[in-house]
Scaffold this motif. Structure first.
Motif, PDB file in Angstrom:
ATOM      1  N   TYR A 188       0.792  -0.968  -0.201  1.00 51.51           N
ATOM      2  CA  TYR A 188      -0.138  -0.054  -0.060  1.00 51.51           C
ATOM      3  C   TYR A 188       0.830   1.347  -0.054  1.00 51.51           C
ATOM      4  O   TYR A 188       1.749   1.379   0.715  1.00 51.51           O
ATOM      5  CB  TYR A 188      -1.163   0.073   1.268  1.00 51.51           C
ATOM      6  CG  TYR A 188      -1.914  -1.139   1.200  1.00 51.51           C
ATOM      7  CD1 TYR A 188      -3.034  -1.187   0.179  1.00 51.51           C
ATOM      8  CD2 TYR A 188      -1.934  -2.278   1.983  1.00 51.51           C
ATOM      9  CE1 TYR A 188      -3.846  -2.235   0.195  1.00 51.51           C
ATOM     10  CE2 TYR A 188      -2.787  -3.267   2.010  1.00 51.51           C
ATOM     11  CZ  TYR A 188      -3.846  -3.188   1.027  1.00 51.51           C
ATOM     12  OH  TYR A 188      -4.365  -4.318   0.914  1.00 51.51           O
ATOM     13  N   ASP A 189       0.508   2.179  -0.603  1.00 51.35           N
ATOM     14  CA  ASP A 189       0.780   3.405  -0.818  1.00 51.35           C
ATOM     15  C   ASP A 189       0.350   4.362   0.334  1.00 51.35           C
ATOM     16  O   ASP A 189       1.069   5.479   0.995  1.00 51.35           O
ATOM     17  CB  ASP A 189       0.629   4.555  -2.182  1.00 51.35           C
ATOM     18  CG  ASP A 189       1.405   3.614  -3.308  1.00 51.35           C
ATOM     19  OD1 ASP A 189       2.350   3.508  -3.586  1.00 51.35           O
ATOM     20  OD2 ASP A 189       0.504   2.998  -4.102  1.00 51.35           O
ATOM     21  N   LEU A 190      -0.954   3.778   0.918  1.00 53.62           N
ATOM     22  CA  LEU A 190      -1.567   4.732   1.761  1.00 53.62           C
ATOM     23  C   LEU A 190      -2.201   3.618   2.656  1.00 53.62           C
ATOM     24  O   LEU A 190      -3.067   2.843   2.124  1.00 53.62           O
ATOM     25  CB  LEU A 190      -2.521   5.770   1.340  1.00 53.62           C
ATOM     26  CG  LEU A 190      -3.229   6.463   2.280  1.00 53.62           C
ATOM     27  CD1 LEU A 190      -2.647   7.247   3.517  1.00 53.62           C
ATOM     28  CD2 LEU A 190      -4.611   7.167   1.667  1.00 53.62           C
ATOM     29  N   ILE A 191      -2.092   3.876   4.137  1.00 54.59           N
ATOM     30  CA  ILE A 191      -3.028   3.135   4.882  1.00 54.59           C
ATOM     31  C   ILE A 191      -3.708   4.372   5.799  1.00 54.59           C
ATOM     32  O   ILE A 191      -2.942   5.048   6.499  1.00 54.59           O
ATOM     33  CB  ILE A 191      -2.322   2.025   5.677  1.00 54.59           C
ATOM     34  CG1 ILE A 191      -1.460   1.123   5.237  1.00 54.59           C
ATOM     35  CG2 ILE A 191      -3.341   1.618   6.870  1.00 54.59           C
ATOM     36  CD1 ILE A 191      -0.599  -0.006   5.975  1.00 54.59           C
ATOM     37  N   ALA A 192      -4.981   4.315   5.768  1.00 55.32           N
ATOM     38  CA  ALA A 192      -5.995   5.263   6.493  1.00 55.32           C
ATOM     39  C   ALA A 192      -6.578   4.661   7.526  1.00 55.32           C
ATOM     40  O   ALA A 192      -7.245   3.559   7.705  1.00 55.32           O
ATOM     41  CB  ALA A 192      -6.927   5.621   5.624  1.00 55.32           C
ATOM     42  N   LEU A 193      -6.155   5.290   8.700  1.00 54.20           N
ATOM     43  CA  LEU A 193      -6.658   5.106  10.048  1.00 54.20           C
ATOM     44  C   LEU A 193      -7.461   6.235  10.661  1.00 54.20           C
ATOM     45  O   LEU A 193      -7.086   7.097  11.119  1.00 54.20           O
ATOM     46  CB  LEU A 193      -5.588   4.606  11.277  1.00 54.20           C
ATOM     47  CG  LEU A 193      -4.957   3.454  10.665  1.00 54.20           C
ATOM     48  CD1 LEU A 193      -3.598   3.300  11.433  1.00 54.20           C
ATOM     49  CD2 LEU A 193      -5.736   2.039  11.127  1.00 54.20           C
ATOM     50  N   LEU A 194      -8.821   6.299  10.200  1.00 54.62           N
ATOM     51  CA  LEU A 194      -9.348   7.452  10.278  1.00 54.62           C
ATOM     52  C   LEU A 194     -10.270   7.391  11.556  1.00 54.62           C
ATOM     53  O   LEU A 194     -11.400   6.802  11.535  1.00 54.62           O
ATOM     54  CB  LEU A 194     -10.133   7.984   9.175  1.00 54.62           C
ATOM     55  CG  LEU A 194      -9.367   8.003   7.975  1.00 54.62           C
ATOM     56  CD1 LEU A 194     -10.151   8.376   6.774  1.00 54.62           C
ATOM     57  CD2 LEU A 194      -8.262   9.196   8.118  1.00 54.62           C
ATOM     58  N   ARG A 223       4.131   0.396   1.046  1.00 56.37           N
ATOM     59  CA  ARG A 223       5.244   0.281  -0.149  1.00 56.37           C
ATOM     60  C   ARG A 223       6.360   1.414   0.163  1.00 56.37           C
ATOM     61  O   ARG A 223       6.139   2.237   1.064  1.00 56.37           O
ATOM     62  CB  ARG A 223       4.490   0.631  -1.431  1.00 56.37           C
ATOM     63  CG  ARG A 223       3.430  -0.363  -2.143  1.00 56.37           C
ATOM     64  CD  ARG A 223       3.003   0.155  -3.410  1.00 56.37           C
ATOM     65  NE  ARG A 223       2.151  -0.738  -4.021  1.00 56.37           N
ATOM     66  CZ  ARG A 223       1.636  -0.775  -4.933  1.00 56.37           C
ATOM     67  NH1 ARG A 223       1.391   0.632  -5.375  1.00 56.37           N
ATOM     68  NH2 ARG A 223       0.907  -1.634  -5.411  1.00 56.37           N
ATOM     69  N   HIS A 224       7.305   1.313  -0.633  1.00 55.79           N
ATOM     70  CA  HIS A 224       8.391   2.162  -0.576  1.00 55.79           C
ATOM     71  C   HIS A 224       7.692   3.510  -0.730  1.00 55.79           C
ATOM     72  O   HIS A 224       7.050   3.857  -1.739  1.00 55.79           O
ATOM     73  CB  HIS A 224       9.637   2.146  -1.638  1.00 55.79           C
ATOM     74  CG  HIS A 224      10.609   3.262  -1.479  1.00 55.79           C
ATOM     75  ND1 HIS A 224      11.482   3.451  -0.470  1.00 55.79           N
ATOM     76  CD2 HIS A 224      11.011   3.968  -2.394  1.00 55.79           C
ATOM     77  CE1 HIS A 224      12.253   4.545  -0.925  1.00 55.79           C
ATOM     78  NE2 HIS A 224      11.655   4.868  -2.070  1.00 55.79           N
ATOM     79  N   GLY A 225       7.891   4.514   0.169  1.00 55.74           N
ATOM     80  CA  GLY A 225       7.469   5.941   0.173  1.00 55.74           C
ATOM     81  C   GLY A 225       5.832   6.163   0.602  1.00 55.74           C
ATOM     82  O   GLY A 225       5.510   7.013   0.431  1.00 55.74           O
ATOM     83  N   GLY A 226       5.439   5.011   0.974  1.00 57.57           N
ATOM     84  CA  GLY A 226       4.066   4.951   1.635  1.00 57.57           C
ATOM     85  C   GLY A 226       3.994   5.606   2.912  1.00 57.57           C
ATOM     86  O   GLY A 226       4.920   5.862   3.672  1.00 57.57           O
ATOM     87  N   ALA A 227       2.662   5.957   3.132  1.00 57.69           N
ATOM     88  CA  ALA A 227       2.506   6.458   4.510  1.00 57.69           C
ATOM     89  C   ALA A 227       1.136   6.118   5.203  1.00 57.69           C
ATOM     90  O   ALA A 227       0.257   5.634   4.509  1.00 57.69           O
ATOM     91  CB  ALA A 227       2.022   8.196   4.240  1.00 57.69           C
ATOM     92  N   ILE A 228       1.136   6.174   6.578  1.00 56.60           N
ATOM     93  CA  ILE A 228      -0.038   6.061   7.213  1.00 56.60           C
ATOM     94  C   ILE A 228      -0.895   7.365   7.680  1.00 56.60           C
ATOM     95  O   ILE A 228       0.129   8.324   8.329  1.00 56.60           O
ATOM     96  CB  ILE A 228       0.197   5.180   8.390  1.00 56.60           C
ATOM     97  CG1 ILE A 228       0.848   3.831   8.127  1.00 56.60           C
ATOM     98  CG2 ILE A 228      -1.025   4.792   9.235  1.00 56.60           C
ATOM     99  CD1 ILE A 228       1.235   2.908   9.260  1.00 56.60           C
ATOM    100  N   LEU A 229      -2.019   7.656   7.515  1.00 57.21           N
ATOM    101  CA  LEU A 229      -2.567   8.623   7.690  1.00 57.21           C
ATOM    102  C   LEU A 229      -3.545   8.234   8.950  1.00 57.21           C
ATOM    103  O   LEU A 229      -4.531   7.580   8.694  1.00 57.21           O
ATOM    104  CB  LEU A 229      -3.457   9.388   6.657  1.00 57.21           C
ATOM    105  CG  LEU A 229      -4.412  10.751   6.904  1.00 57.21           C
ATOM    106  CD1 LEU A 229      -3.294  11.716   7.429  1.00 57.21           C
ATOM    107  CD2 LEU A 229      -5.264  10.972   5.810  1.00 57.21           C
TER     108      LEU A 229
END
Length: 241
Positions: free
Chosen positions: A92-98, A119-125
């Motif tokens: 994943y490029d983004l994992i969202a925990l809203l 993934r490389h460069g990915g983020a968790i928001l």
């Protein structure tokens, strides 16, 4: 929640802010980004997330999964963090925990499990309710385990082996209103019925005020707010947004 999240000022305003944060993350072009929403509830954020890429979603509650699947047309999987999550590493490029982490007993362990899924460069928001001293019946009704300080959220992220690329408050302009309602609840010991939208004119006004913060969040560090957001990255991928 399922009935109100399309119209309630809190949900509509928060989606506007989340959308701006997603733009700032610099995700791959639409169609190329892979996104996981962990704890999608009844699916109120899925349409927004699909603007940015292909979305997988998981949810613990069976009734919420069914509603989210019906609304979105997506297959919503089961997950119970930190121990029960079927997802490939490096997916994943983004994992969202809203507004999810506050519901989980083991917040650090859950973030630790999610880290290798990036993934490389990915983020968790991450978004969470702020200020433990604002605890009220609202938190109990929603089965919260905790509210966060900025330091506590940063600590949870870093104990999970991640780096806090950005962190800040939002829901700042309506903070006095939220504070008044929480204090009233604490004094009376009763529920404030925050989940019920106010009359339409007030609901629209609050939504506009809240959504206006999208022009500031992630750019200007607001001094206080009802909620916190954070962007977490792997140490090897960390850079300011």
């Amino acid at each position: 929640m399922a009935a109100n999240e399309e119209i309630h000022w809190w949900f509509t305003g928060r989606r506007a802010i989340i959308e701006r944060l997603l733009v700032q993350l610099g995700l791959p072009p639409k169609g190329e980004a892979r996104i996981l929403e962990a704890g999608c509830g009844t699916g109120g954020n899925l349409d927004l997330l699909q603007k940015f890429g292909a979305v997988d979603a998981v949810e613990f509650d069976a009734a919420a999964r069914e509603i989210a699947s019906r609304k979105s047309g997506l297959r919503i999987g089961f997950a119970a963090l930190p121990d029960q999550l079927e997802a490939q590493d490096g997916s994943y490029d983004l994992i969202a925990l809203l507004d999810v982490v506050e519901h989980i007993e083991q917040d650090v362990a859950s973030l630790t499990v999610l880290k290798p899924k990036l993934r490389h460069g990915g983020a968790i928001l991450i978004t969470v309710p702020a200020h433990p001293w604002m605890w009220s019946a609202h938190d109990e009704v929603h089965h919260h385990k905790r509210r966060y300080t900025s330091a506590a959220l940063r600590s949870a992220i870093e104990r999970a082996g991640l780096v806090t690329a950005d962190i800040g408050y939002f829901s700042t302009f309506l903070f006095p209103l939220g504070l008044l309602r929480r204090l009233t609840s604490q004094l009376t010991g009763g529920q404030t019925h925050d989940d019920i939208p106010p009359p339409a004119p007030l609901n629209q006004l609050f939504a506009r005020i809240f959504a206006f913060e999208r022009h500031l969040v992630g750019r200007v560090h607001l001094p206080i707010g009802l909620s916190l957001f954070a962007v977490a990255r792997r140490p090897e991928d960390s850079f300011p947004i």
